[in-house]
Design an enzyme around this catalytic site. Structure first.
Site, PDB file in Angstrom:
ATOM      1  N   HIS A  64       1.010  -1.339  -0.051  1.00  0.00           N
ATOM      2  CA  HIS A  64      -0.097  -0.012  -0.089  1.00  0.00           C
ATOM      3  C   HIS A  64       0.845   1.382   0.066  1.00  0.00           C
ATOM      4  O   HIS A  64       0.304   2.416  -0.370  1.00  0.00           O
ATOM      5  CB  HIS A  64      -0.946  -0.007   1.209  1.00  0.00           C
ATOM      6  CG  HIS A  64      -1.783  -1.056   1.302  1.00  0.00           C
ATOM      7  ND1 HIS A  64      -2.676  -1.587   0.579  1.00  0.00           N
ATOM      8  CD2 HIS A  64      -1.660  -2.071   2.218  1.00  0.00           C
ATOM      9  CE1 HIS A  64      -3.302  -2.498   0.903  1.00  0.00           C
ATOM     10  NE2 HIS A  64      -2.646  -3.073   1.751  1.00  0.00           N
ATOM     11  N   HIS A  94       6.014   6.449   6.322  1.00  0.00           N
ATOM     12  CA  HIS A  94       5.910   5.906   4.859  1.00  0.00           C
ATOM     13  C   HIS A  94       5.177   7.154   4.072  1.00  0.00           C
ATOM     14  O   HIS A  94       4.948   8.274   4.645  1.00  0.00           O
ATOM     15  CB  HIS A  94       4.370   4.817   5.018  1.00  0.00           C
ATOM     16  CG  HIS A  94       3.361   5.382   5.661  1.00  0.00           C
ATOM     17  ND1 HIS A  94       3.233   5.476   7.180  1.00  0.00           N
ATOM     18  CD2 HIS A  94       2.305   6.055   5.160  1.00  0.00           C
ATOM     19  CE1 HIS A  94       2.179   5.942   7.302  1.00  0.00           C
ATOM     20  NE2 HIS A  94       1.442   6.628   6.315  1.00  0.00           N
ATOM     21  N   HIS A  96       2.305   8.880   0.910  1.00  0.00           N
ATOM     22  CA  HIS A  96       1.197   8.715  -0.179  1.00  0.00           C
ATOM     23  C   HIS A  96       1.371   9.665  -0.999  1.00  0.00           C
ATOM     24  O   HIS A  96       2.031  10.744  -1.285  1.00  0.00           O
ATOM     25  CB  HIS A  96      -0.240   9.116   0.723  1.00  0.00           C
ATOM     26  CG  HIS A  96      -0.495   8.223   2.003  1.00  0.00           C
ATOM     27  ND1 HIS A  96      -1.315   7.213   2.029  1.00  0.00           N
ATOM     28  CD2 HIS A  96       0.171   8.360   3.398  1.00  0.00           C
ATOM     29  CE1 HIS A  96      -1.345   6.781   3.313  1.00  0.00           C
ATOM     30  NE2 HIS A  96      -0.501   7.543   3.982  1.00  0.00           N
ATOM     31  N   GLU A 106      -2.914  13.227   1.236  1.00  0.00           N
ATOM     32  CA  GLU A 106      -4.290  12.630   1.917  1.00  0.00           C
ATOM     33  C   GLU A 106      -5.023  14.112   2.453  1.00  0.00           C
ATOM     34  O   GLU A 106      -6.072  14.460   2.291  1.00  0.00           O
ATOM     35  CB  GLU A 106      -3.987  11.733   3.040  1.00  0.00           C
ATOM     36  CG  GLU A 106      -3.477  10.488   2.442  1.00  0.00           C
ATOM     37  CD  GLU A 106      -3.598   9.485   3.300  1.00  0.00           C
ATOM     38  OE1 GLU A 106      -3.318   9.204   4.531  1.00  0.00           O
ATOM     39  OE2 GLU A 106      -4.256   8.457   2.671  1.00  0.00           O
ATOM     40  N   HIS A 119       4.115  10.592   6.193  1.00  0.00           N
ATOM     41  CA  HIS A 119       3.622  10.265   7.632  1.00  0.00           C
ATOM     42  C   HIS A 119       4.455   9.582   8.475  1.00  0.00           C
ATOM     43  O   HIS A 119       5.242   8.664   8.120  1.00  0.00           O
ATOM     44  CB  HIS A 119       2.143   9.364   7.636  1.00  0.00           C
ATOM     45  CG  HIS A 119       1.227  10.131   6.979  1.00  0.00           C
ATOM     46  ND1 HIS A 119       0.087   9.429   6.263  1.00  0.00           N
ATOM     47  CD2 HIS A 119       0.710  11.632   6.810  1.00  0.00           C
ATOM     48  CE1 HIS A 119      -0.780  10.429   5.993  1.00  0.00           C
ATOM     49  NE2 HIS A 119      -0.336  11.396   6.162  1.00  0.00           N
ATOM     50  N   THR A 178      -5.434   6.308   8.074  1.00  0.00           N
ATOM     51  CA  THR A 178      -5.992   6.845   6.877  1.00  0.00           C
ATOM     52  C   THR A 178      -6.282   5.427   6.072  1.00  0.00           C
ATOM     53  O   THR A 178      -6.818   5.576   5.006  1.00  0.00           O
ATOM     54  CB  THR A 178      -5.415   7.816   6.152  1.00  0.00           C
ATOM     55  OG1 THR A 178      -4.261   7.267   5.700  1.00  0.00           O
ATOM     56  CG2 THR A 178      -5.186   9.139   7.033  1.00  0.00           C
ATOM     57  N   THR A 179      -5.704   4.272   6.669  1.00  0.00           N
ATOM     58  CA  THR A 179      -5.931   3.047   6.048  1.00  0.00           C
ATOM     59  C   THR A 179      -6.718   2.219   6.983  1.00  0.00           C
ATOM     60  O   THR A 179      -6.642   2.365   8.325  1.00  0.00           O
ATOM     61  CB  THR A 179      -4.656   2.391   5.610  1.00  0.00           C
ATOM     62  OG1 THR A 179      -3.849   2.241   6.899  1.00  0.00           O
ATOM     63  CG2 THR A 179      -3.894   3.465   4.810  1.00  0.00           C
TER      64      THR A 179
HETATM   65  N1  LIG Z   1      -1.872   6.691   6.842  1.00  0.00           N
HETATM   66  S1  LIG Z   1      -1.430   6.406   8.351  1.00  0.00           S
HETATM   67  O1  LIG Z   1      -0.706   7.277   8.945  1.00  0.00           O
HETATM   68  O2  LIG Z   1      -2.981   6.516   9.021  1.00  0.00           O
HETATM   69  C1  LIG Z   1      -0.816   4.573   8.566  1.00  0.00           C
HETATM   70  C2  LIG Z   1      -0.811   4.270   9.961  1.00  0.00           C
HETATM   71  C3  LIG Z   1      -1.344   5.125  11.128  1.00  0.00           C
HETATM   72  C4  LIG Z   1      -1.113   4.846  12.249  1.00  0.00           C
HETATM   73  C5  LIG Z   1      -0.606   3.585  12.648  1.00  0.00           C
HETATM   74  C6  LIG Z   1      -0.086   2.582  11.594  1.00  0.00           C
HETATM   75  C7  LIG Z   1      -0.438   3.027  10.385  1.00  0.00           C
HETATM   76  C8  LIG Z   1       0.100   2.367   9.234  1.00  0.00           C
HETATM   77  C9  LIG Z   1      -0.151   2.538   7.968  1.00  0.00           C
HETATM   78  C10 LIG Z   1       0.310   1.655   6.988  1.00  0.00           C
HETATM   79  C11 LIG Z   1       0.528   1.941   5.657  1.00  0.00           C
HETATM   80  C12 LIG Z   1      -0.064   3.250   5.294  1.00  0.00           C
HETATM   81  C13 LIG Z   1      -0.882   4.009   6.257  1.00  0.00           C
HETATM   82  C14 LIG Z   1      -0.647   3.823   7.533  1.00  0.00           C
HETATM   83 ZN   LIG Z   2      -0.292   7.609   5.884  1.00  0.00          ZN
END
Ligand SMILES: NS(=O)(=O)c1c2ccccc2cc2ccccc12
Ligand SMILES: [Zn+2]
Length: 240
Positions: A64, A94, A96, A106, A119, A178-179
């Site tokens: 992803h 990571h 987006h 996002e 993020h 957000t996922t």
């Molecule tokens: N887009 S995201 O930051 O919400 C997010 C996470 C947020 C908090 C904890 C784990 C997360 C793991 C993700 C993994 C892939 C993409 C967004 C992810």
């Molecule tokens: Zn994210």
């Protein structure tokens, strides 16, 4: 990719509520940020980032996004201050991004999207034993969001320390992953100032695949962003 969700027509954000009903919850992310409506809160202090001993463990394409994981067995890399009551440990970062052009972030600012959004995910190791436990607690996680703006300059490899813009002014609000599983456990801190990223770097993202190398139909990883979600009465606060 072993997940029951994605960003395509059959499994994209508008369908996530079927397996994850919290997708229609009261503190979902991302949101469209309206700077004029954000209330300036003088009690909001500056955020403090301590990334000087960050130890990355690996970088992976999790189907992803591209995720860089960090060693989080102690408080060597933490974010604190701002809206946070405790230090939160860096777990991973990571990105987006979009396909062509400037869509890809996002969060949006008055409807404006950036090319990409970084993020930095942190968890409250003071109150919770494990990341997994924190991920389901309303004050368990803190994610620092940084917009990436397409520009001609290039920049060094991804190291959170040197990847921050000059100003740490931010917006903050209570939201979610957000996922999927979309847990409503995130204190979002979104920096106002974007950082520059070159088109060359952006094209590197787009080379990543949603599918495994061995799979026949290769799905280019792009547009891995969820659109803005309803505010549902939440307040967005602005730092000084
Ligand atoms: N887009 S995201 O930051 O919400 C997010 C996470 C947020 C908090 C904890 C784990 C997360 C793991 C993700 C993994 C892939 C993409 C967004 C992810
Ligand atoms: Zn994210």
């Amino acid at each position: 990719t072993g997940h029951d969700w994605g960003y395509g027509v059959e499994d994209g954000p508008s369908l996530w509520h079927q397996n994850y009903p919290i997708a229609k919850g009261s503190r979902q992310s991302p949101i469209d940020i309206l700077p004029q409506t954000a209330s300036h809160d003088p009690s909001l202090g500056p955020i403090a980032l301590k990334y000087d001993q960050c130890t990355s463990i690996n970088i992976a394409n999790n189907g992803h996004s591209v995720v860089v994981e960090f060693e989080d067995s102690d408080d060597r890399s933490v974010i604190q201050g701002g809206p946070l009551d405790n230090p939160y440990r860096l777990k991973q970062f990571h990105f987006h991004w979009g396909g062509k052009g400037c869509r890809g972030s996002e969060h949006t600012v008055e409807g404006h999207s950036y090319a990409s959004e970084l993020h930095l995910v942190h968890w409250n190791a003071v109150k919770y034993e494990t990341f997994g436990e924190a991920a389901t607690a309303p004050d368990g996680l803190a994610v620092l969001g940084i917009f990436l703006e397409g520009s001609v300059t290039d920049f060094k490899s991804f190291n959170p320390k040197c990847l921050l813009p000059s100003s740490l002014h931010y917006w903050t609000y209570l939201g979610s992953l957000t996922t999927p599983p979309l847990h409503e456990s995130v204190t979002w801190i979104v920096l106002k100032e974007p950082i520059a990223v070159s088109e060359k770097q952006m094209s590197k993202f787009r080379m990543l695949l949603f599918t495994g190398e061995e799979e026949d139909q290769r799905m280019r990883m792009e547009n891995n962003f969820r659109p803005p979600q309803p505010l549902k009465g939440r307040k967005v606060r602005s730092s000084n």
